[in-house]
Structure formats: structure tokens, C-alpha cells
Design an enzyme around this catalytic site. Structure first.
Site, PDB file in Angstrom:
ATOM      1  N   LYS A  60       0.844  -1.202   0.000  1.00  0.00           N
ATOM      2  CA  LYS A  60       0.000   0.000   0.000  1.00  0.00           C
ATOM      3  C   LYS A  60       0.880   1.253   0.000  1.00  0.00           C
ATOM      4  CE  LYS A  60      -0.406  -0.388   5.034  1.00  0.00           C
ATOM      5  NZ  LYS A  60      -1.263  -0.930   6.112  1.00  0.00           N
ATOM      6  N   TYR A  84      16.219  29.759  10.930  1.00  0.00           N
ATOM      7  CA  TYR A  84      14.947  30.435  11.236  1.00  0.00           C
ATOM      8  C   TYR A  84      14.714  30.528  12.744  1.00  0.00           C
ATOM      9  CZ  TYR A  84      13.054  30.448   6.487  1.00  0.00           C
ATOM     10  OH  TYR A  84      12.819  30.697   5.170  1.00  0.00           O
TER      11      TYR A  84
END
Ligand SMILES: *Cc1c(COP(=O)(O)O)cnc(C)c1O
Length: 358
Positions: free
Chosen positions: A30, A251
Site C-alpha cells: 500500500k 529560522y
């Protein structure tokens, strides 16, 4: 760069098959084979002897049928959603029937088709996710008409805590599954996925359904990983700089150098599935040296502390390892506060991918 060792996946299939013998070993592919590429991987598994595949969605089943051609059994875990029954027939897909509603629609489809249709039944033994409850099972066996519309290929259930061998839920689910086998007998029963295979032969029944372990994820939370590593993830150094102590990095200035430092900026970030939760936690590796991630993971880059390396040894264009023998998938996932499954399926399509068959 994402390097996927397809031969290692085939080897893992053989290891799992050996562990589970003499029962059938299926493969769960899957989510595009856990993000690694069903197009490459499913045919390799078929060549390794796998004849039973599981996917989650109808669309994945249709794609897999195109990849594998006729022959292999493909079961769709989510079952037939309303209006999709004809697609299952057209693409020779076996639905996993999870509810009385799915059962009644597939039975109606079977009656209309004039023959028996193949089906897998899922029962819930203690996860409250997919499958029939004990009450549902009673309703079903009291009215055998619906069951008679099917060629019942498999009765399956799924373990909630199999990666923890001592968890009491395992034995409880096993006991309930055995009870269900008495009232809903089928020539094939299946309970174990990757982790369940390692709980012992009483969990194997007639078919096991590994996914994660095929792709190198450790099937048990403790002890050495018996699976071969499949994935190597590397990032390219874009820039290297020398900075003084107390330099804010990245950041939010969430980190500051504590000594004069050598920083290397590497071109991969959270847009590549390199999870932002690795900010200030994870590391990369270069020639056996650990290079900690400094500050936040950006969209397309991370900053590494390369101070430990001699000047000039790490230059722009060099590749550092993020997933490698130095730091396996599960270790990186732990640093990210998640599991190997999420890390793998997050990696996305942005990497240059290389499949090796050695
Ligand atoms: C995903 C899944 C599997 C495979 O599980 P792994 O832990 O990856 O081996 C097996 N059965 C069901 C029902 C699943 O949803």
C-alpha cells in the site's frame, strides 16, 4: 538522493517467508510500497515468489494489477466503497469486507453476477479500526445466505500492539481470533503483519502479511533488527562557512554556536519529507563522523555542525548520509519523534531515486 536496494527487499521477503514457514507470506505494498515505488518493488517481490499482495485503496489495486499483470492475488484493505463494485470485478481485485454494509453490497453484486465472487473478511479482535465486531459476526453467521454468495478466500484480523511482545493485547487478540475461527471457519486465516510474525508460530495461522519489515523497518521495538537495510538517503552539501562563537543559526534563531564553528548547508528539508521535528535533534553522517543538525529544518535545507571535521574535508558537492548503516531509518525516525513507517511514506517524489538490484 534516495537509493533503494530492491535486492534487499527480495532478501527480506525470503527472510520473512523462512520465519513464517510453512505458511503463505503475502506482501503489503500500500501507499506505493511505503513510498518506495510499487512499480519497481512489486515485480521484484513476485519474482521472489510472492503471490498475494495487499493495498489500501481501489486505485492502488488498479495500478498494481497493471504492474503485475494477471495471476497474483490483489486484496484491497478498505473494501468496496459504494459504487466501486464493478471496478473490483473489472480489475480482478479481491475486496477485504470490513462491515455488514460492505458484505451486503458485495453479496448483491455476486448474486447479480451469477456466480460466487472472491472475498476476504476482516474481523476486529481489539483495535476498533476495521472489521466486523463480534455482534456483526453473529448476524453474519445467522444468515448464511450472504456468505454463500462468496468464495471466501481469507478471514483476517490485525494486531494493535504486536511490536511490543509482552503487551497483553497480543494474547487477547489471539484468543479472540481463535474463537472466531470456530464460528467463522475458513481454509485460510491471517493475523500477523511484520511484527506479529516475530511473536511466534501461533500467530501465523495460514498467511502472514508483512509490509514494514520488507522495507527494512525493525519489526520489534527491542533487540537487533533482523531485516536488511533497504534505504539510503543522502543530501548534497551546498555551502560551507566558518562562523564565530555566538552566531545565531537558521529560522527563529533557535540555535546559537557555542564555539567558533564550521557549518554546512545541505539541500534537503521538510518539503522532501525530512521532518521539521528533526530541528535541533537529528544528525547527518560523513565518513563516519556525526554532524548534528543545528537549528530548524527549512523547507529545502538543513544546517549541519561540521566543526569536528578537518578544514577542507567537507566541500560543496559532497554527499552526507541521513539514512545509512551509521544511522538507520528507525534511529532517524526516533530523533524525529516518529516511527520508520511515517518517515518512509513522507519521503515524497523530490529526491533523485536510484534503484539498485545487486
Ligand atoms: C498496513 C497493514 C499491514 C502491514 O503492516 P506492517 O506493520 O507494515 O507489516 C498488514 N495488515 C493490515 C490490515 C494493514 O493495514
Amino acid at each position: 538522493m534516495l537509493t533503494i536496494d530492491v535486492a534487499a527487499i527480495a532478501e527480506n521477503y525470503r527472510l520473512l517467508q523462512e520465519q513464517a514457514q510453512p505458511v503463505i507470506c503475502a506482501a503489503v505494498v500500500k501507499a506505493d510500497a511505503y513510498g518506495l515505488g510499487a512499480e519497481e518493488i512489486a515485480p521484484t517481490l513476485a519474482r521472489a515468489g510472492c503471490q498475494h499482495f495487499f493495498v489500501a485503496h481501489l486505485e492502488e489495486g488498479i495500478a498494481l494489477r497493471r504492474i503485475l499483470g494477471a495471476g497474483a492475488t490483489i486484496a484491497v484493505l478498505h473494501g468496496p466503497l459504494s459504487g466501486t463494485e464493478a471496478d473490483f470485478i473489472a480489475h480482478d481485485l479481491v475486496p477485504v469486507l470490513n462491515s455488514l454494509d460492505q458484505i451486503s453490497r458485495w453479496a448483491t453484486t455476486a448474486l447479480g453476477s451469477g456466480g460466487k465472487l472472491p472475498a476476504v473478511l476482516q474481523v476486529d479482535t481489539g483495535m476498533a479500526r476495521f472489521g466486523l465486531s463480534e455482534t456483526d459476526i453473529r448476524v453474519l453467521v445467522d444468515d448464511r445466505q450472504q456468505l454463500n454468495a462468496f468464495d471466501l478466500r481469507l478471514v483476517m484480523s490485525h494486531l494493535a500492539c504486536a511490536d511490543e511482545p509482552d503487551h497483553p493485547a497480543n494474547a487477547m487478540q489471539l484468543a479472540l481470533f481463535r474463537q472466531i475461527r470456530k464460528i467463522l471457519p475458513c481454509r485460510r486465516m491471517s493475523l500477523a503483519a511484520s511484527s506479529g510474525i516475530f511473536l511466534g508460530p501461533e500467530y501465523h495461522f495460514n498467511l502472514v502479511r508483512p509490509g514494514a519489515a520488507l522495507y527494512g523497518i525493525a519489526p520489534q521495538a527491542v533487540g537487533p533488527n533482523p531485516m536488511r537495510p533497504v534505504v539510503r538517503l543522502q543530501g548534497k552539501v551546498v555551502q560551507v562557512r566558518e562562523v564565530p562563537t555566538n552566531t545565531p543559526v537558521g529560522y527563529g534563531h533557535s540555535a546559537k554556536t557555542t564555539t567558533s564553528s564550521r557549518l554546512a548547508t545541505v539541500g534537503l528539508g521538510y518539503a522532501d519529507g525530512f521532518l521539521r521535528s528533526l530541528s535541533g535533534h537529528g544528525s547527518a553522517w560523513f565518513n563516519g563522523s556525526q554532524l548534528p543538525i543545528v537549528g530548524r529544518v527549512s523547507m529545502d535545507s538543513i544546517i549541519l555542525d561540521a566543526t569536528a571535521l578537518p578544514a577542507g574535508s567537507l566541500l560543496p558537492g559532497a554527499m552526507v548520509d541521513l539514512i545509512s548503516p551509521d544511522q538507520d531509518l528507525d534511529a532517524l525516525a526516533r530523533d524525529a519523534g516518529t516511527i520508520g513507517y511515517e518517515l518512509l511514506t513522507s519521503l515524497g517524489s523530490r529526491y533523485h531515486r536510484q534503484y539498485i538490484h545487486s
